[in-house]
Design a protein around this motif. Structure first.
Motif, short mmCIF file in Angstrom:
data_model
loop_
_atom_site.label_atom_id
_atom_site.label_comp_id
_atom_site.label_asym_id
_atom_site.label_seq_id
_atom_site.Cartn_x
_atom_site.Cartn_y
_atom_site.Cartn_z
N MET A 99 0.85 -1.18 0.00
CA MET A 99 0.00 0.00 0.00
C MET A 99 0.89 1.24 0.00
SD MET A 99 -2.72 -1.31 2.87
CE MET A 99 -3.38 -2.99 2.78
N LYS A 100 0.46 2.27 -0.75
CA LYS A 100 1.24 3.51 -0.84
C LYS A 100 0.30 4.70 -0.84
CE LYS A 100 5.25 1.81 -3.46
NZ LYS A 100 6.07 1.99 -4.69
N VAL A 101 0.75 5.77 -0.18
CA VAL A 101 -0.01 7.01 -0.19
C VAL A 101 0.96 8.19 -0.26
CG1 VAL A 101 -0.11 7.01 2.34
CG2 VAL A 101 -1.72 8.41 1.04
N ASN A 102 0.67 9.15 -1.12
CA ASN A 102 1.44 10.39 -1.22
C ASN A 102 0.69 11.50 -0.51
OD1 ASN A 102 3.22 8.98 -2.81
ND2 ASN A 102 2.59 9.94 -4.74
N THR A 103 1.43 12.31 0.22
CA THR A 103 0.84 13.43 0.94
C THR A 103 1.61 14.71 0.61
OG1 THR A 103 0.30 11.91 2.75
CG2 THR A 103 0.06 14.26 3.19
N TYR A 104 0.85 15.78 0.34
CA TYR A 104 1.45 17.07 -0.01
C TYR A 104 0.86 18.17 0.86
CZ TYR A 104 2.20 14.29 -4.25
OH TYR A 104 2.52 13.28 -5.13
N SER A 105 1.64 19.21 1.09
CA SER A 105 1.14 20.35 1.85
C SER A 105 1.85 21.62 1.40
CB SER A 105 1.37 20.13 3.36
OG SER A 105 0.91 21.24 4.10
N LEU A 106 1.06 22.66 1.20
CA LEU A 106 1.57 24.00 0.93
C LEU A 106 1.07 24.92 2.04
CD1 LEU A 106 0.79 24.29 -2.90
CD2 LEU A 106 3.03 23.93 -1.86
N GLY A 107 1.97 25.64 2.67
CA GLY A 107 1.59 26.52 3.77
C GLY A 107 2.14 27.92 3.58
N LEU A 108 1.33 28.91 3.95
CA LEU A 108 1.72 30.32 3.87
C LEU A 108 1.34 30.98 5.19
CD1 LEU A 108 2.85 32.56 1.97
CD2 LEU A 108 0.45 33.08 1.40
N TRP B 189 -2.84 24.21 2.25
CA TRP B 189 -3.59 23.33 1.35
C TRP B 189 -2.90 21.98 1.37
CZ3 TRP B 189 -2.15 20.63 -3.08
CH2 TRP B 189 -3.19 20.07 -3.83
N ASP B 190 -3.65 20.95 1.75
CA ASP B 190 -3.09 19.62 1.91
C ASP B 190 -3.79 18.64 0.97
OD1 ASP B 190 -1.68 20.78 4.00
OD2 ASP B 190 -3.13 20.11 5.51
N LYS B 191 -3.03 17.65 0.51
CA LYS B 191 -3.60 16.62 -0.36
C LYS B 191 -3.10 15.25 0.06
CE LYS B 191 -4.26 15.15 -5.15
NZ LYS B 191 -4.04 15.45 -6.59
N ASP B 192 -4.02 14.29 0.06
CA ASP B 192 -3.74 12.90 0.38
C ASP B 192 -4.12 12.06 -0.84
OD1 ASP B 192 -3.32 10.81 2.67
OD2 ASP B 192 -5.21 10.22 1.74
N ASP B 193 -3.16 11.33 -1.41
CA ASP B 193 -3.37 10.66 -2.69
C ASP B 193 -2.95 9.19 -2.60
OD1 ASP B 193 -3.94 10.29 -5.34
OD2 ASP B 193 -2.17 11.32 -6.10
N ILE B 194 -3.93 8.27 -2.61
CA ILE B 194 -3.64 6.84 -2.53
C ILE B 194 -3.11 6.37 -3.88
CG2 ILE B 194 -4.57 4.55 -2.08
CD1 ILE B 194 -4.62 6.37 0.34
#
Length: 656
Positions: free
Chosen positions: A358-367, A385-390
């Motif tokens: 199982m794999k998941v990518n997580t991204y976050s942009l913060g200001l 802004w956060d993203k969770d991508d399986i």
């Protein structure tokens, strides 16, 4: 809480143990004002050492807002921050996320304190620059950095249960570069039962069954400092552990005959800070690997594996974090952060030895921006802004011949989710010793791999459609410092929606019902924290904190577990004569609700007192003796799983 350390013992320790590793600190809302005096709490190594806290869970139990609890059936020690567990308040080392990729948990008792300079705890209104899933806050372990050409400490110790402790820290700072190395070893055969424990057929002696553990750790750091502002460092950490799993002492409860054959964690990361003319750039590049193997047996002879043999996990996290910051102009300070990581999980089926991934990518942009109306009035605005991508989700119960239910799905559908998290906070300096603040923040936690896809050893079915949990946190607070004392307080409130809880659903493979994680919780969080310290002229240092917490499901669908309503921590440090330092500390938590499988039970509150006496023979050589749980209290954090009784210890330490 900031304390003035008066004793020569503590001062010499502070001078000889190295400085804080600045690159390893996590972001807080305002480096110059709010980090230590408002939402952020710091536990310094000197206090950790003085109170004989060998693990980070023991150290964290001394501050407000945090409670320790045990998952007794797994022998994993956890914490809650204002009622929420580590999935909602992630654990970092030098700003690197280190939670287990599969479930977001980590056994806090496996992380020793010997190589740390401080522990940062960020609560509630944490910075948007921290990245994703900081739902309730964050905990960061900051390692040591040398300051002298040669410095170090060597310590050996023993404690009840045939326990052995040893560690060595060595460092050199040559101006343009530095090297820091640490090794530690912690081992015990068992822990002693309280004399007040009433024996059962499962626990009929004074040594806790299957309570052995062994922890080994190596920490190496190399840093380069070409000038006064820039710094680059590479750090490598290797932890190896194994442990038993004490089973429930109650014959009426289900007994788990488990062993962790190995529990190994390895991290390597690069940290940097580079200053340019008008801005700076910080970076973190990391790779964290975790392997374990759990063996389950049919009975307490531990000779026959049962049909639910859990097998091994092989997890890793790799990622990068960047922070770009504007130099403070006096009026304005703007920061931008980017985080990207991939969590990968592999496990085997203990019966067939098939490997699932199982794999998941997580991204976050913060200001985040800090605007100063005056020198005393600041407004902090932030958004992330956060993203969770399986990316992959194998079905661990796939059966190609099946025509119904989850068993007919080879891989679950890959889904993704996004979250938008704004925050605002205002701070005001009433005068040089008094400050107040107020703020609001929206927080989000994405469901973990385990939340979505675990069958929980055939007791539940997955739910790939789980949504993210959301919270709106409100907080106001103050602090006031006097000449030799200080007080700090905060009041917090949180509205949590789509909280993930276990619900009963129709069994897709047959009749009856089965458990499934669902977004059914509507939770309310209310509470306050008060902290106080006083430095007496006699040399006595007293500090105390109290936490009141009310955490409840507004729709009364389920009871909240491991959230005591009251928590108190006290510490008394005194130097009656030169070179002799004593410390008495206490941690109290009120009754709590616990739950395991379909069992739901309350456990009573407990007050635990600890004592340590240290003597400096010379500036370099010291010895200490003491006891934890000095009144031999019989207590438990999880129903049917008693904690250690009185534990004596003695240590010899040499610093140079």
């Amino acid at each position: 809480m900031k304390k003035i350390l008066l004793s020569s013992f503590l001062v010499s320790s502070s001078l000889l143990y190295g400085e804080t590793f600045e690159l390893g600190k996590i972001n807080v809302l305002s480096d110059s004002n709010s980090d230590k005096k408002f939402t952020d709490n710091v536990i310094y190594f000197e206090d950790i050492q003085l109170q004989e806290k060998k693990s980070i869970s023991e150290a964290l139990n001394t501050i407000s807002g945090i409670n320790v609890y045990n998952l007794g059936g797994r022998n994993e020690q956890m914490i809650t921050l204002r009622g929420f567990d580590v999935k909602h308040a992630p654990l970092y080392i030098d700003g690197i996320p280190i939670a287990v990729a599969y479930d977001g948990y980590v056994d806090f008792s496996r992380f020793t304190t010997f190589d740390l300079s401080q522990i940062q705890v960020s609560k509630g209104l944490s910075s948007v620059l921290l990245g994703s899933n900081n739902f309730a806050g964050a905990i960061n372990l900051v390692t040591k950095k040398p300051t002298k050409e040669l410095e170090g400490v060597a310590s050996i110790g023993v404690f009840s249960g045939n326990g052995k402790k040893s560690y060595l820290n060595l460092g050199t700072n040559q101006g343009t570069y530095y090297v820091q190395g640490s090794v530690s070893y912690l081992d015990r055969d068992n822990f002693p039962m309280s004399d007040d424990f009433k024996e059962t057929s499962r626990q009929n002696n004074d040594k806790r069954e299957q309570s052995y553990s062994e922890d080994k750790k190596l920490n190496l750091k190399v840093g380069y400092t070409p000038n006064e502002t820039d710094e680059y460092a590479v750090n490598y950490i290797n932890q190896k552990a194994d442990k038993g799993v004490p089973y429930s002492v109650l014959p009426s409860e289900r007994a788990r005959y488990w062993k962790w054959d190995y529990w190994d964690k390895e991290s390597i990361y690069f940290l940097s800070k580079t200053n340019f003319k008008y801005f700076y750039l910080k970076s973190r590049v990391f790779y964290d690997k975790f392997k374990n193997q759990l063996s389950t047996y049919t009975d307490n002879s531990y000779s026959q594996l049962d049909s639910n043999y859990a097998g091994w996990y092989d997890d890793d996290t790799k990622g990068i974090s960047l922070e770009l910051g504007q130099y403070d102009t006096g009026k304005n300070s703007l920061k931008f952060a980017f985080h990207a990581k991939q969590d990968s999980h592999k496990e085997n089926d203990g019966d067939t030895n098939k490997v699932y991934e199982m794999k998941v990518n997580t991204y976050s942009l913060g200001l985040e921006n800090i605007y100063r109306f005056t020198n005393d009035l600041r407004l902090i605005l932030g958004v992330s802004w956060d993203k969770d991508d399986i990316k992959k989700a194998d079905n661990t119960r796939y059966d190609s011949s099946s025509t119904s239910g989850m068993a007919s799905i080879k891989e679950f559908e890959n889904t993704s989710a996004t979250a938008f998290n704004p925050m605002a906070k205002i701070e005001y300096n009433i005068n040089s010793s008094s400050k107040i603040y107020a703020g609001i923040a929206k927080k989000t936690r994405f469901a973990s791999i385990k939340d979505r896809y675990s069958y929980r050893m055939n007791r539940a079915i997955p739910n790939p459609e789980l949504k993210e949990e959301q919270a709106t946190n409100y907080e106001i607070g103050f602090n006031k410092f006097f000449e030799n004392q200080g007080v700090k307080g905060s009041v917090f409130y949180g509205d949590i929606t789509d909280f993930i809880m276990t619900n009963k659903v129709a069994n897709p493979s047959g009749s009856g019902t089965v458990d499934q994680n669902q977004n059914v919780g509507e939770v309310r969080q209310r509470g306050y924290e008060i902290e106080y310290f006083y430095n007496f002229e006699s040399g006595l240092i007293f500090d105390a904190n109290y936490t009141r917490l009310l955490l409840e499901d507004k729709e009364d669908k389920v009871d909240i577990t491991n959230a005591p309503k009251d928590k108190i921590a006290l510490s008394f440090s005194y130097e009656p004569i030169r070179k002799l330092v004593t410390n008495i500390n206490m941690q109290y938590s009120s009754s709590r609700h616990t739950q395991d499988d379909d069992r739901s039970k309350d456990v009573s509150g407990a007050t635990i007192w600890n004592l340590k006496v240290a003597y400096n023979f010379t500036q370099a050589l010291s010895m200490d003796i003491g006891a934890n749980n000095i009144f031999d209290k019989n207590y438990e954090y999880d129903y049917g799983f008693p904690e250690a009784g009185r534990v004596f210890f003695a240590n010899l330490t040499y610093k140079f």
